[in-house]
Design an enzyme around this catalytic site. Structure first.
Site, PDB file in Angstrom:
ATOM      1  N   ALA A 167      -5.129  -6.255  10.273  1.00 46.19           N
ATOM      2  CA  ALA A 167      -4.598  -7.588  10.561  1.00 46.19           C
ATOM      3  C   ALA A 167      -5.030  -8.085  11.932  1.00 46.19           C
ATOM      4  CB  ALA A 167      -3.072  -7.556  10.469  1.00 46.19           C
ATOM      5  N   ARG A 174      -1.789   1.881  12.134  1.00 46.35           N
ATOM      6  CA  ARG A 174      -0.421   2.311  12.465  1.00 46.35           C
ATOM      7  C   ARG A 174      -0.117   3.678  11.852  1.00 46.35           C
ATOM      8  NH1 ARG A 174       2.306  -2.679   9.331  1.00 46.35           N
ATOM      9  NH2 ARG A 174       0.522  -3.641  10.342  1.00 46.35           N
ATOM     10  N   ASN A 175      -0.786   4.004  10.717  1.00 46.74           N
ATOM     11  CA  ASN A 175      -0.589   5.322  10.119  1.00 46.74           C
ATOM     12  C   ASN A 175      -1.167   6.414  11.018  1.00 46.74           C
ATOM     13  OD1 ASN A 175       0.617   4.854   7.305  1.00 46.74           O
ATOM     14  ND2 ASN A 175      -1.031   3.358   7.401  1.00 46.74           N
ATOM     15  N   LYS A 212      -5.381   6.336   1.342  1.00 47.21           N
ATOM     16  CA  LYS A 212      -6.007   6.257   2.668  1.00 47.21           C
ATOM     17  C   LYS A 212      -4.963   6.218   3.775  1.00 47.21           C
ATOM     18  CE  LYS A 212      -5.368   1.583   3.406  1.00 47.21           C
ATOM     19  NZ  LYS A 212      -4.986   0.823   4.607  1.00 47.21           N
ATOM     20  N   LYS A 223       0.817  -1.210   0.000  1.00 45.11           N
ATOM     21  CA  LYS A 223       0.000   0.000   0.000  1.00 45.11           C
ATOM     22  C   LYS A 223       0.858   1.271   0.000  1.00 45.11           C
ATOM     23  CE  LYS A 223      -3.620  -2.709   2.093  1.00 45.11           C
ATOM     24  NZ  LYS A 223      -4.435  -3.028   3.268  1.00 45.11           N
TER      25      LYS A 223
END
EC number: 1.1.1.94
Length: 343
Positions: free
Chosen positions: A155, A270-271, A206, A121
């Site tokens: 995940a 995490r972003n 995103k 991604k």
């Protein structure tokens, strides 16, 4: 290390076996799904300690360690070329920034006649190309032999068996139908899509949105501002897809809007976590050191900023992320500017 000798490639129609490249949390979640569906997984990981734990106990000690994998359908190895030889379908699940280096270590002959799935991604390489385009250019894998896995999927929730919807994308309808039963499960619904370009760009964008939403949280902006920020992000995504002439880009479907929303709002993102540390005053280097996993949005920001520039698009959210992360502008002043550029 595998015990059996090197095998010749399997028949291209045989999807009872898949080689997986990458050892992070998303790769672990995908291997969980595949092995539950009795797909034999040959799995490349860089660290020997991971390989030994997976082969002996079915547990990845570094990511999703609460997940127990079925070792009857799993063989892990640190030998990249050996893993690539085992199956006719290869799944790459690695950070976009690491993908060119990984590919440079692969003999292109090993991928001849094979099909490739990517779940990466971020844009790839100095030219900021899509992962599917990089695979096509580097290995000569035509579009009809490629597929892309997209969200909205975290995940951690797949690891816990929580209801999830995944999109599998390929211009090859027959390949889509082969892949669908590999991932379909009691907790996982599968949507099929034919346009790789739009799905990949949405998945990349995103992550940048997640970063900027995290920055807003770190700066103590409230829900009212966040709603406006995400609304503008939806508009920017549609602007990007239109400029790229993506056909049938129904923004309200799960692989576009759904993926954007979960990354913008979820505590698993995490972003978003990366952006929140930036908003709280951490430098990029401090943030990277503080996180145990890669935030794809960091590298994606640079690629999308250049893409938007090349297309002549004004995308304030992308501009904010780029100026903070790469021009090292103060996040507080950049958000004051952003306040004036969103509606």
């Amino acid at each position: 290390m595998f015990q059996q000798p090197i095998l010749s490639p399997k028949n291209n129609d045989d999807l009872t076996e898949i080689s997986v490249i990458g050892g992070g949390s998303w790769a672990t979640a995908l291997v969980k799904i595949l092995t539950e569906n009795k797909i034999k997984v040959y799995w490349y990981l860089r660290r020997q300690v991971q390989v030994e734990a997976l082969n002996d106990e079915g547990v990845n000690p570094d990511y999703l360690s609460f997940v127990k994998l079925d070792t009857n359908y799993l063989q892990a190895s640190t030998d990249l070329h050996l893993v690539l030889q085992q199956a006719s379908t290869i799944l790459f699940v690695v950070p976009s920034a690491h993908f060119p280096t990984l590919c440079s270590a692969i003999d292109p002959e090993l991928l001849q006649g094979k099909k490739v799935i990517t779940s990466i991604k971020g844009t790839v390489g100095e030219d900021n190309v899509l992962p599917s385009a990089f695979v096509a250019n580097y290995f000569g894998i035509e579009a009809f032999r490629q597929a892309v896995l997209a969200g909205p999927c975290h995940a951690e929730e797949i690891g816990m068996g929580k209801k999830t919807y995944m999109t599998i994308c390929s211009p090859n309808d027959a390949f889509l139908e082969q892949l669908k039963p590999c991932f379909l499960s009691r907790y996982l619904s599968i949507n099929l899509h034919t346009d790789i370009c739009g799905i990949e760009y949405a998945a990349i964008y995103k992550n940048v949105v997640g970063l900027v939403c995290g920055m807003a949280k770190g700066l103590n902006y409230g829900d009212n501002f966040m709603a406006v920020l995400v609304s503008n992000a939806i508009y920017e995504l549609q602007l990007l897809l239109d400029a790229l002439h993506v056909p049938d880009s129904r923004i309200a479907c799960s692989s576009y809007l759904g993926d954007l929303l979960v990354t913008a709002y979820s505590s698993h993102s995490r972003n978003r976590s990366f952006g929140e540390l930036i908003g709280r005053g951490y430098s990029v280097e401090q943030t990277q050191n503080a996180m145990s996993m890669v935030a794809e949005g960091y590298a994606a920001t640079q690629g999308l900023y250049q893409t938007a520039k090349d297309l002549g698009l004004n995308m304030p959210i992308i501009n904010t992320a780029y100026r903070v992360l790469y021009n090292h502008m103060a996040v507080t002043s950049e958000f004051k500017l952003l306040e004036r550029n969103i509606i």
